[in-house]
Scaffold this active site. Sequence first.
Site, mmCIF file in Angstrom:
data_model
loop_
_atom_site.group_PDB
_atom_site.id
_atom_site.type_symbol
_atom_site.label_atom_id
_atom_site.label_comp_id
_atom_site.label_asym_id
_atom_site.label_seq_id
_atom_site.Cartn_x
_atom_site.Cartn_y
_atom_site.Cartn_z
ATOM 1 N N ASP A 75 0.912 -1.066 -0.150
ATOM 2 C CA ASP A 75 0.022 -0.386 -0.096
ATOM 3 C C ASP A 75 0.583 1.506 0.372
ATOM 4 O OD1 ASP A 75 0.616 -0.760 2.664
ATOM 5 O OD2 ASP A 75 -1.423 0.660 3.683
ATOM 6 N N GLU A 129 -0.059 -1.815 5.283
ATOM 7 C CA GLU A 129 0.856 -0.905 7.050
ATOM 8 C C GLU A 129 1.056 0.908 6.622
ATOM 9 O OE1 GLU A 129 4.719 0.543 7.816
ATOM 10 O OE2 GLU A 129 4.250 1.253 6.222
#
Length: 357
Positions: A75, A129
């Site tokens: 991400d 994350e």
Amino acid sequence: MENPLTPEVLADPVALTRALVDIESVSKNEKEIADCVEEVLRDVPHLTVARHSNTIMARTELGRAQRVVLAGHLDTVPLNNNFPSSVQGDLIYGCGTSDMKSGVAYALHLAVSVPEPRYDVTYFFYEAEEIESRYNGLTLVAQAHPEWLTADFAVLLEPTHGVVEAGCQGTMRAVVSAAGRRAHSARSWNGVNAIHGIGDAIHRLAGYQARMVTIDGCVYREGMNAVRIGGGVAGNVVPDLCELEVNYRFAPDRTAQEAELHLRETFDGYQVRLIDSAPGALPGLTAAPAREFLAAVGADPIGKLGWTDVARFAALGIPALNFGPGDPNLAHAPDEHVEIGKIRDGAATLHRWLASH
């Protein structure tokens, strides 16, 4: 959509970095990139592949004496007029170039191109994350499939600008409160001003002397800072509450409990409410794979100033380091970019470490 992660792209970490950047994957929107990564890895005969939500795990099963982890998150933070990627000279610009799709490119390139590594390897390509811990792919894996995380050593491919950053700081956020009593501001002597009351806490922070701690040759500098303040009811009311949010970054020689005690002692006399806390990670330099990795890098490690998922592995008793091509100072910036030379150098280092017998 046709998968852009073609064999030709997978063979070149630079081209692979750009292809990954050009798959939009802001946190909670990782399905497309996870699908592409999973499709590629399931075609690799030397890997066993599994998926949990939008986290992909791939591993070798060669019967080696030791197992290492290479992990990178898929991400990014929200786009900021920096998508898709572009190239200017030796630089690739775009959201996630530094943090951390260039690191993900390392793991994906090695996963498909090194069929017989010197250790057994578990590769993680994980989600979320950049947002709250409860969404983090490694957190979810630890809850659902803890056996996937078993290893002797881990490398988080976070941006370090090509140096080894060992361990990480712990982090803690707390709200320090001053209480008062409301009154009309024309008759303020009838009240107690909570904003004035928080002043001493701010002075304590302004004069705070942060520790510098050396562990295994790595220096960790602590910091305690005000990051947000709030108080007040109306323009003619003496406020009865003021809240100061404090972020404390602490060296990994302190446990989270010890750090909390220090924070509370710093603000003795005030109400302190803990918001969140995550322990740090010690350098993790003594494991044999870590020593061999440092030899392949050929430079001394430094302490990680910040928190990363190395702490998740340290909590499991697995030593872990950070290593990636991106510059951490550029992470989340609108002009985020990565140097092509750093990508090539780091890929060569990891290949030398992992593929040599």
